[in-house]
Write a protein that holds these residues in place. Sequence first.
Motif, PDB file in Angstrom:
ATOM      1  N   SER A 147       5.736   9.650  -2.737  1.00 53.16           N
ATOM      2  CA  SER A 147       5.223   8.530  -1.957  1.00 53.16           C
ATOM      3  C   SER A 147       5.533   8.797  -0.487  1.00 53.16           C
ATOM      4  O   SER A 147       6.693   8.774  -0.076  1.00 53.16           O
ATOM      5  N   ILE A 148       4.483   9.067   0.298  1.00 49.70           N
ATOM      6  CA  ILE A 148       4.676   9.476   1.693  1.00 49.70           C
ATOM      7  C   ILE A 148       4.953   8.278   2.592  1.00 49.70           C
ATOM      8  O   ILE A 148       5.811   8.314   3.465  1.00 49.70           O
ATOM      9  N   HIS A 149       4.178   7.189   2.394  1.00 50.56           N
ATOM     10  CA  HIS A 149       4.324   5.994   3.227  1.00 50.56           C
ATOM     11  C   HIS A 149       4.193   4.744   2.367  1.00 50.56           C
ATOM     12  O   HIS A 149       3.496   4.746   1.346  1.00 50.56           O
ATOM     13  N   VAL A 150       4.827   3.671   2.796  1.00 49.22           N
ATOM     14  CA  VAL A 150       4.706   2.360   2.156  1.00 49.22           C
ATOM     15  C   VAL A 150       4.373   1.332   3.232  1.00 49.22           C
ATOM     16  O   VAL A 150       5.074   1.247   4.251  1.00 49.22           O
TER      17      VAL A 150
ATOM     18  N   LEU B 229       0.868  -1.170   0.000  1.00 52.38           N
ATOM     19  CA  LEU B 229       0.000   0.000   0.000  1.00 52.38           C
ATOM     20  C   LEU B 229       0.904   1.218   0.000  1.00 52.38           C
ATOM     21  O   LEU B 229       1.818   1.326   0.836  1.00 52.38           O
ATOM     22  N   ARG B 230       0.671   2.125  -0.949  1.00 54.64           N
ATOM     23  CA  ARG B 230       1.432   3.372  -0.978  1.00 54.64           C
ATOM     24  C   ARG B 230       0.483   4.556  -0.784  1.00 54.64           C
ATOM     25  O   ARG B 230      -0.607   4.574  -1.356  1.00 54.64           O
ATOM     26  N   ILE B 231       0.941   5.511   0.007  1.00 58.36           N
ATOM     27  CA  ILE B 231       0.176   6.726   0.272  1.00 58.36           C
ATOM     28  C   ILE B 231       0.927   7.880  -0.369  1.00 58.36           C
ATOM     29  O   ILE B 231       2.134   8.063  -0.143  1.00 58.36           O
ATOM     30  N   TRP B 232       0.207   8.674  -1.217  1.00 61.25           N
ATOM     31  CA  TRP B 232       0.859   9.666  -2.073  1.00 61.25           C
ATOM     32  C   TRP B 232       0.340  11.079  -1.809  1.00 61.25           C
ATOM     33  O   TRP B 232      -0.814  11.268  -1.428  1.00 61.25           O
ATOM     34  N   ASN B 233       1.196  12.049  -2.109  1.00 64.14           N
ATOM     35  CA  ASN B 233       0.802  13.454  -2.188  1.00 64.14           C
ATOM     36  C   ASN B 233       0.398  13.724  -3.635  1.00 64.14           C
ATOM     37  O   ASN B 233       1.234  13.616  -4.532  1.00 64.14           O
ATOM     38  N   PRO B 234      -0.870  14.094  -3.901  1.00 58.09           N
ATOM     39  CA  PRO B 234      -1.323  14.264  -5.286  1.00 58.09           C
ATOM     40  C   PRO B 234      -0.595  15.378  -6.042  1.00 58.09           C
ATOM     41  O   PRO B 234      -0.416  15.284  -7.259  1.00 58.09           O
ATOM     42  N   LYS B 235      -0.183  16.419  -5.319  1.00 61.85           N
ATOM     43  CA  LYS B 235       0.435  17.563  -5.994  1.00 61.85           C
ATOM     44  C   LYS B 235       1.895  17.298  -6.360  1.00 61.85           C
ATOM     45  O   LYS B 235       2.333  17.579  -7.476  1.00 61.85           O
ATOM     46  N   SER B 236       2.650  16.730  -5.418  1.00 59.72           N
ATOM     47  CA  SER B 236       4.077  16.515  -5.660  1.00 59.72           C
ATOM     48  C   SER B 236       4.384  15.177  -6.305  1.00 59.72           C
ATOM     49  O   SER B 236       5.450  14.993  -6.906  1.00 59.72           O
TER      50      SER B 236
ATOM     51  N   LEU C  53      -8.299   6.691   7.686  1.00 56.02           N
ATOM     52  CA  LEU C  53      -7.919   5.278   7.721  1.00 56.02           C
ATOM     53  C   LEU C  53      -8.095   4.608   6.368  1.00 56.02           C
ATOM     54  O   LEU C  53      -9.036   4.912   5.620  1.00 56.02           O
ATOM     55  N   ALA C  54      -7.190   3.687   6.066  1.00 57.39           N
ATOM     56  CA  ALA C  54      -7.345   2.778   4.928  1.00 57.39           C
ATOM     57  C   ALA C  54      -7.480   1.366   5.489  1.00 57.39           C
ATOM     58  O   ALA C  54      -6.742   0.987   6.406  1.00 57.39           O
ATOM     59  N   VAL C  55      -8.433   0.614   4.960  1.00 59.67           N
ATOM     60  CA  VAL C  55      -8.602  -0.777   5.363  1.00 59.67           C
ATOM     61  C   VAL C  55      -8.211  -1.637   4.170  1.00 59.67           C
ATOM     62  O   VAL C  55      -8.727  -1.456   3.066  1.00 59.67           O
ATOM     63  N   THR C  56      -7.278  -2.561   4.379  1.00 65.56           N
ATOM     64  CA  THR C  56      -6.738  -3.345   3.277  1.00 65.56           C
ATOM     65  C   THR C  56      -6.933  -4.838   3.521  1.00 65.56           C
ATOM     66  O   THR C  56      -6.969  -5.303   4.656  1.00 65.56           O
TER      67      THR C  56
ATOM     68  N   ILE D  29      -3.629   6.706   7.667  1.00 66.54           N
ATOM     69  CA  ILE D  29      -3.120   7.307   6.436  1.00 66.54           C
ATOM     70  C   ILE D  29      -2.084   8.386   6.730  1.00 66.54           C
ATOM     71  O   ILE D  29      -1.104   8.544   5.993  1.00 66.54           O
ATOM     72  N   THR D  30      -2.249   9.124   7.817  1.00 72.30           N
ATOM     73  CA  THR D  30      -1.319  10.211   8.148  1.00 72.30           C
ATOM     74  C   THR D  30       0.064   9.686   8.523  1.00 72.30           C
ATOM     75  O   THR D  30       1.095  10.210   8.070  1.00 72.30           O
ATOM     76  N   THR D  31       0.093   8.623   9.328  1.00 68.68           N
ATOM     77  CA  THR D  31       1.389   8.104   9.806  1.00 68.68           C
ATOM     78  C   THR D  31       1.913   6.934   8.990  1.00 68.68           C
ATOM     79  O   THR D  31       3.109   6.618   9.046  1.00 68.68           O
ATOM     80  N   GLY D  32       1.007   6.255   8.247  1.00 69.88           N
ATOM     81  CA  GLY D  32       1.407   5.069   7.509  1.00 69.88           C
ATOM     82  C   GLY D  32       1.579   3.844   8.385  1.00 69.88           C
ATOM     83  O   GLY D  32       2.094   2.813   7.934  1.00 69.88           O
ATOM     84  N   LYS D  33       1.122   3.920   9.620  1.00 70.99           N
ATOM     85  CA  LYS D  33       1.276   2.812  10.561  1.00 70.99           C
ATOM     86  C   LYS D  33       0.032   1.917  10.576  1.00 70.99           C
ATOM     87  O   LYS D  33      -1.096   2.402  10.478  1.00 70.99           O
ATOM     88  N   VAL D  34       0.252   0.608  10.709  1.00 70.07           N
ATOM     89  CA  VAL D  34      -0.848  -0.338  10.890  1.00 70.07           C
ATOM     90  C   VAL D  34      -1.328  -0.214  12.337  1.00 70.07           C
ATOM     91  O   VAL D  34      -0.560  -0.470  13.280  1.00 70.07           O
TER      92      VAL D  34
END
Length: 378
Positions: free
Chosen positions: A218-221, A208-215, A236-239, A251-256
């Motif tokens: 890849s913020i978190h993996v 799972l990758r979390i991205w900044n749409p403007k820049s 939150l993302a549920v995967t 989503i903010t920290t990228g932590k489970v």
Amino acid sequence: MSNPAHALHEEEDDQGEVFLDEADIVGEIAVDDEDLPDADDEVDELDDSIHIFTGHSDELYAVICSPTDPTLVATGGKDDRGFLWKIGHGDWAFELQGHKDSVSSLAFSTDGQLLASGSLDGIIQIWDIASGNLKSTLEGPGGGIEWIKWHPRGHVVLAGSEDSAVWMWNADNGSYLNLFSGHGGRVSCGDFTPDGKTICTGSADTTLRIWNPKSGESIHVVQGLTCLTISSDSTLAVTGSEDGSVYIVNITTGKVVSSLVSHLDSVECIGLAPSSPWAATGGMDKKLIIWDLQHSLPRCTCEHEDGVTCLTWLGTSRYLATGCMDGNVRLWDSLSGDCVRTLNGHNEPIQSLSVSSNQEFLVSVSTDGTARVFELHE
């Protein structure tokens, strides 16, 4: 007057058993064994649908209902064709012409004004619903389109591709906006967060990758997933993953923040309840599981006859629908875990489900080449 049949019956009784010889045969009829039904076959198959769209000539992959017109539906399939058609209007259909490979993904813009159709040829076409005209063609991906999503507040299109990248365009003028690179395999799922400020994507590389749409950064993996959904507050993302695990990711920290363990095989679909802190997951272990996210525990487990391929909550109600490998669509009560209806009609696996904007109809597509419409009522 005496009954001739009764008289014949009495005559046969007097004669005992009656035998036929060759002289009694008046003719023979040749019958092909293949024309005879098997003893186990049902002569009349059950079909609960109220409308069947048969414009396609091969397997169907995608279906989406318009967010503004409760009768308008789009479907796409292996026959390289996409269609717009209307529930209850069997004589009306509009073909989305121009694709040169399977139409694998469809998505209406949030305002319902535009439709995006994506194909395995790597091309996305943008259609103006009011006029039926092709508004723009979005190019760039070096592989097939896996999925398409719209920005929640504008005509910006996001798509994942087999080329391991995520692409973003302005749909009004067809201009390229950004490319998100970093995945090591086809990008199989993704979306904007509901506030439009972040992008979450999942890949065959199981990240799972979390991205900044403007820049495009890849913020978190986060490791391990097959499907994902995002909470309405964008936090939150549920995967789901191939090993049956379900993870809740900040989503903010990228932590489970939590791991939900109950499935025994690959999790194929996830949906968050719109009006309660619950999630639903479906897997190839033949189970639909309703989760209480506040306590990270399963509320109930709903058994199926075969693997669960797709699911959707029915508006803000407590009910949800599942599509299954056995070709059936089932409606479930998330409070009790009971199957309240089984919707028959398809004879091959269900690929996708979509609910009409007025919540009155459920549309399913299958590898049997048909789209079927079912009425929803409690």
